[in-house]
Scaffold this active site. Sequence first.
Site, PDB file in Angstrom:
ATOM      1  N   ASP A  45       0.834  -1.229   0.043  1.00 32.28           N
ATOM      2  CA  ASP A  45       0.107   0.007  -0.089  1.00 32.28           C
ATOM      3  C   ASP A  45       1.023   1.274  -0.017  1.00 32.28           C
ATOM      4  O   ASP A  45       0.595   2.239  -0.405  1.00 32.28           O
ATOM      5  CB  ASP A  45      -0.797  -0.006   1.104  1.00 32.28           C
ATOM      6  CG  ASP A  45      -2.132  -0.852   0.973  1.00 32.28           C
ATOM      7  OD1 ASP A  45      -2.435  -1.284   0.042  1.00 32.28           O
ATOM      8  OD2 ASP A  45      -2.612  -1.605   2.180  1.00 32.28           O
ATOM      9  N   GLY A  46       2.162   1.164   0.677  1.00 36.07           N
ATOM     10  CA  GLY A  46       2.987   2.422   0.587  1.00 36.07           C
ATOM     11  C   GLY A  46       3.383   2.509  -0.586  1.00 36.07           C
ATOM     12  O   GLY A  46       3.563   4.113  -1.284  1.00 36.07           O
ATOM     13  N   ASN A 121      -4.355   8.607   2.135  1.00 33.61           N
ATOM     14  CA  ASN A 121      -4.650   7.948   3.484  1.00 33.61           C
ATOM     15  C   ASN A 121      -5.081   9.200   4.656  1.00 33.61           C
ATOM     16  O   ASN A 121      -5.955   9.094   5.196  1.00 33.61           O
ATOM     17  CB  ASN A 121      -3.455   7.370   4.181  1.00 33.61           C
ATOM     18  CG  ASN A 121      -3.487   5.729   3.788  1.00 33.61           C
ATOM     19  OD1 ASN A 121      -4.307   5.293   3.247  1.00 33.61           O
ATOM     20  ND2 ASN A 121      -2.448   5.151   4.132  1.00 33.61           N
ATOM     21  N   GLU A 122      -4.042   9.661   5.086  1.00 31.64           N
ATOM     22  CA  GLU A 122      -4.360  10.972   6.005  1.00 31.64           C
ATOM     23  C   GLU A 122      -3.238  11.891   6.008  1.00 31.64           C
ATOM     24  O   GLU A 122      -2.237  11.804   5.415  1.00 31.64           O
ATOM     25  CB  GLU A 122      -4.424  10.321   7.439  1.00 31.64           C
ATOM     26  CG  GLU A 122      -2.993   9.949   7.964  1.00 31.64           C
ATOM     27  CD  GLU A 122      -2.661   8.615   7.206  1.00 31.64           C
ATOM     28  OE1 GLU A 122      -1.500   8.959   6.633  1.00 31.64           O
ATOM     29  OE2 GLU A 122      -2.710   7.521   7.372  1.00 31.64           O
ATOM     30  N   ASP A 149      -1.105  15.581  21.562  1.00 26.79           N
ATOM     31  CA  ASP A 149       0.285  15.325  20.598  1.00 26.79           C
ATOM     32  C   ASP A 149      -0.120  16.030  18.964  1.00 26.79           C
ATOM     33  O   ASP A 149       0.784  16.206  18.493  1.00 26.79           O
ATOM     34  CB  ASP A 149       0.446  13.902  20.471  1.00 26.79           C
ATOM     35  CG  ASP A 149       1.248  13.228  21.788  1.00 26.79           C
ATOM     36  OD1 ASP A 149       1.594  13.951  22.552  1.00 26.79           O
ATOM     37  OD2 ASP A 149       1.645  12.143  21.624  1.00 26.79           O
ATOM     38  N   THR A 160      -8.376   2.594   7.814  1.00 26.49           N
ATOM     39  CA  THR A 160      -7.817   1.496   7.878  1.00 26.49           C
ATOM     40  C   THR A 160      -6.384   1.457   8.335  1.00 26.49           C
ATOM     41  O   THR A 160      -5.737   0.384   8.541  1.00 26.49           O
ATOM     42  CB  THR A 160      -7.931   0.076   7.021  1.00 26.49           C
ATOM     43  OG1 THR A 160      -7.582   0.861   5.724  1.00 26.49           O
ATOM     44  CG2 THR A 160      -9.408  -0.279   6.912  1.00 26.49           C
ATOM     45  N   TYR A 162      -3.368   4.579   9.829  1.00 27.12           N
ATOM     46  CA  TYR A 162      -3.130   5.214  11.104  1.00 27.12           C
ATOM     47  C   TYR A 162      -4.099   5.599  11.950  1.00 27.12           C
ATOM     48  O   TYR A 162      -4.089   5.398  13.048  1.00 27.12           O
ATOM     49  CB  TYR A 162      -2.151   6.285  10.763  1.00 27.12           C
ATOM     50  CG  TYR A 162      -1.623   7.186  11.910  1.00 27.12           C
ATOM     51  CD1 TYR A 162      -0.497   6.789  12.259  1.00 27.12           C
ATOM     52  CD2 TYR A 162      -2.062   8.208  12.519  1.00 27.12           C
ATOM     53  CE1 TYR A 162       0.139   7.393  13.512  1.00 27.12           C
ATOM     54  CE2 TYR A 162      -1.829   8.885  13.775  1.00 27.12           C
ATOM     55  CZ  TYR A 162      -0.419   8.369  13.960  1.00 27.12           C
ATOM     56  OH  TYR A 162      -0.089   9.113  15.513  1.00 27.12           O
ATOM     57  N   SER A 165      -5.177   2.895  14.106  1.00 29.25           N
ATOM     58  CA  SER A 165      -4.303   2.833  15.317  1.00 29.25           C
ATOM     59  C   SER A 165      -4.698   3.529  16.470  1.00 29.25           C
ATOM     60  O   SER A 165      -3.970   3.455  17.690  1.00 29.25           O
ATOM     61  CB  SER A 165      -2.923   2.646  14.551  1.00 29.25           C
ATOM     62  OG  SER A 165      -2.518   1.865  13.907  1.00 29.25           O
TER      63      SER A 165
HETATM   64  P1  NAP Z   1       4.757   2.185   5.808  1.00 26.43           P
HETATM   65  O1  NAP Z   1       5.619   1.200   6.428  1.00 26.43           O
HETATM   66  O2  NAP Z   1       4.558   2.370   4.343  1.00 26.43           O
HETATM   67  O3  NAP Z   1       3.135   1.541   6.245  1.00 26.43           O
HETATM   68  C1  NAP Z   1       2.764   1.336   7.496  1.00 26.43           C
HETATM   69  C2  NAP Z   1       1.758   0.060   7.183  1.00 26.43           C
HETATM   70  O4  NAP Z   1       0.562   0.641   6.759  1.00 26.43           O
HETATM   71  C3  NAP Z   1       2.028  -1.028   6.345  1.00 26.43           C
HETATM   72  O5  NAP Z   1       1.694  -2.208   6.721  1.00 26.43           O
HETATM   73  C4  NAP Z   1       1.196  -0.442   5.265  1.00 26.43           C
HETATM   74  O6  NAP Z   1       0.779  -1.541   4.143  1.00 26.43           O
HETATM   75  C5  NAP Z   1      -0.070  -0.074   6.120  1.00 26.43           C
HETATM   76  N1  NAP Z   1      -1.041   0.808   5.276  1.00 26.43           N
HETATM   77  C6  NAP Z   1      -0.793   1.690   4.539  1.00 26.43           C
HETATM   78  N2  NAP Z   1      -1.893   2.178   3.969  1.00 26.43           N
HETATM   79  C7  NAP Z   1      -2.803   1.535   4.517  1.00 26.43           C
HETATM   80  C8  NAP Z   1      -4.410   1.577   4.365  1.00 26.43           C
HETATM   81  N3  NAP Z   1      -5.100   2.333   3.490  1.00 26.43           N
HETATM   82  N4  NAP Z   1      -5.080   0.516   5.073  1.00 26.43           N
HETATM   83  C9  NAP Z   1      -4.295  -0.149   5.729  1.00 26.43           C
HETATM   84  N5  NAP Z   1      -3.095  -0.542   5.976  1.00 26.43           N
HETATM   85  C10 NAP Z   1      -2.193   0.648   5.292  1.00 26.43           C
HETATM   86  O7  NAP Z   1       4.632   3.621   6.477  1.00 26.43           O
HETATM   87  P2  NAP Z   1       5.014   5.085   5.982  1.00 26.43           P
HETATM   88  O8  NAP Z   1       5.413   5.301   4.730  1.00 26.43           O
HETATM   89  O9  NAP Z   1       5.566   5.817   7.287  1.00 26.43           O
HETATM   90  O10 NAP Z   1       3.256   5.551   5.808  1.00 26.43           O
HETATM   91  C11 NAP Z   1       2.393   5.010   4.974  1.00 26.43           C
HETATM   92  C12 NAP Z   1       1.238   4.747   5.653  1.00 26.43           C
HETATM   93  O11 NAP Z   1       1.332   3.828   6.725  1.00 26.43           O
HETATM   94  C13 NAP Z   1       0.612   6.304   6.265  1.00 26.43           C
HETATM   95  O12 NAP Z   1      -0.319   6.810   5.695  1.00 26.43           O
HETATM   96  C14 NAP Z   1       0.064   5.742   7.540  1.00 26.43           C
HETATM   97  O13 NAP Z   1      -1.354   5.549   7.515  1.00 26.43           O
HETATM   98  C15 NAP Z   1       0.652   4.139   7.723  1.00 26.43           C
HETATM   99  N6  NAP Z   1       1.299   4.026   9.144  1.00 26.43           N
HETATM  100  C16 NAP Z   1       0.453   3.810  10.009  1.00 26.43           C
HETATM  101  C17 NAP Z   1       0.900   3.572  11.397  1.00 26.43           C
HETATM  102  C18 NAP Z   1       0.227   3.173  12.394  1.00 26.43           C
HETATM  103  O14 NAP Z   1      -0.723   2.626  12.175  1.00 26.43           O
HETATM  104  N7  NAP Z   1       0.714   3.088  13.803  1.00 26.43           N
HETATM  105  C19 NAP Z   1       2.402   4.127  11.402  1.00 26.43           C
HETATM  106  C20 NAP Z   1       2.929   4.654  10.575  1.00 26.43           C
HETATM  107  C21 NAP Z   1       2.210   4.569   9.105  1.00 26.43           C
HETATM  108  P3  NAP Z   1       1.844  -2.392   3.088  1.00 26.43           P
HETATM  109  O15 NAP Z   1       2.563  -3.121   3.900  1.00 26.43           O
HETATM  110  O16 NAP Z   1       0.880  -2.916   2.122  1.00 26.43           O
HETATM  111  O17 NAP Z   1       2.517  -1.167   2.558  1.00 26.43           O
END
Ligand code: NAP
Length: 267
Positions: A45-46, A121-122, A149, A160, A162, A165
């Site tokens: 998804d990234g 996403n956000e 924060d 689904t 960040y 979470s």
């Molecule tokens: P990243 O390592 O590319 O992504 C973190 C995880 O979020 C990966 O497992 C990714 O799936 C998953 N993800 C991305 N979009 C999603 C969606 N729409 N629904 C469900 N899961 C999704 O992290 P990054 O480059 O820092 O940021 C990319 C996105 O990751 C951000 O937009 C954020 O929403 C999410 N993220 C989430 C958290 C958290 O939940 N605490 C923390 C950091 C980032 P894939 O493995 O398929 O790429």
Amino acid sequence: MKVWINNNTKSISKKTAEKIKQGVLDIGFELDKKNPDIAISVGGDGTFLKTFHEYRNKVNNVRFLGVHTGHLGFYADWRDFEVDELIKALKNDQNKSIKYPILDVEITFRNGETKKISSLNETIIKRPSQTMRADVILDGEFFEKFRGDGLCFSTPSGSTAYAKSIGGAVIHPKSHVMQMNEIAPINNRVYRSISAPIIVPSTQTVEVILGSEKDYMVNYDTNSQTNCEIKSMKFKLSDQSIKFAQLRDRHFWGRVEHAFLGTNDFL
Ligand code: NAP
């Protein structure tokens, strides 16, 4: 038909992208990085989010398609071992698409400059060093004084990620709404904020007016900007949408179940 294929650096993604490239050429499609009709993302998804940002300004003309090289992602309809089926589906493409909302954000910096960004996403505004102070104006009316924060504004398809979470609701991407989530809000006798996810219709704007600190951080999808001197930010769903090439049915709740519960073997 013109297509372009983006992939991440994993060897399975590179191999899959090469196979797709050959497959589309074999059915008479052209490769065009600048103005593709379909942008294909191969990876997670990234990777898809990066592909979206590459073509953000062309969303009216580009349809998107995701191929996941790990588990099944939220933005990918296909897996790496389904390339032959994908090429057949592309050959029989009826130009159908399914639309998901995009979030538009306008940032006003202390020096008066403005910047427009979008996210699939956000977008998160936070102050990593100390408490973030902000006034939240909802649809033109003062809503709350936030202390904590940060604040996260997500699309339905980002619900689904960040947002989930930090306690947000999972929202079907056919809903034309954005969600505001507070990140670690301070709630005591002095400070009080809603401390619950807020769902805002597409017609309304949320404005966040920040305290005069100079070290704000903005995260939007896979991008981030640090040490920003931001005065205010406006969040609203875009009039434009992302279009996914609809070559097979997308069952959103099935994906949610598969990703987070994994009890049904429906995929
Ligand atoms: P990243 O390592 O590319 O992504 C973190 C995880 O979020 C990966 O497992 C990714 O799936 C998953 N993800 C991305 N979009 C999603 C969606 N729409 N629904 C469900 N899961 C999704 O992290 P990054 O480059 O820092 O940021 C990319 C996105 O990751 C951000 O937009 C954020 O929403 C999410 N993220 C989430 C958290 C958290 O939940 N605490 C923390 C950091 C980032 P894939 O493995 O398929 O790429």
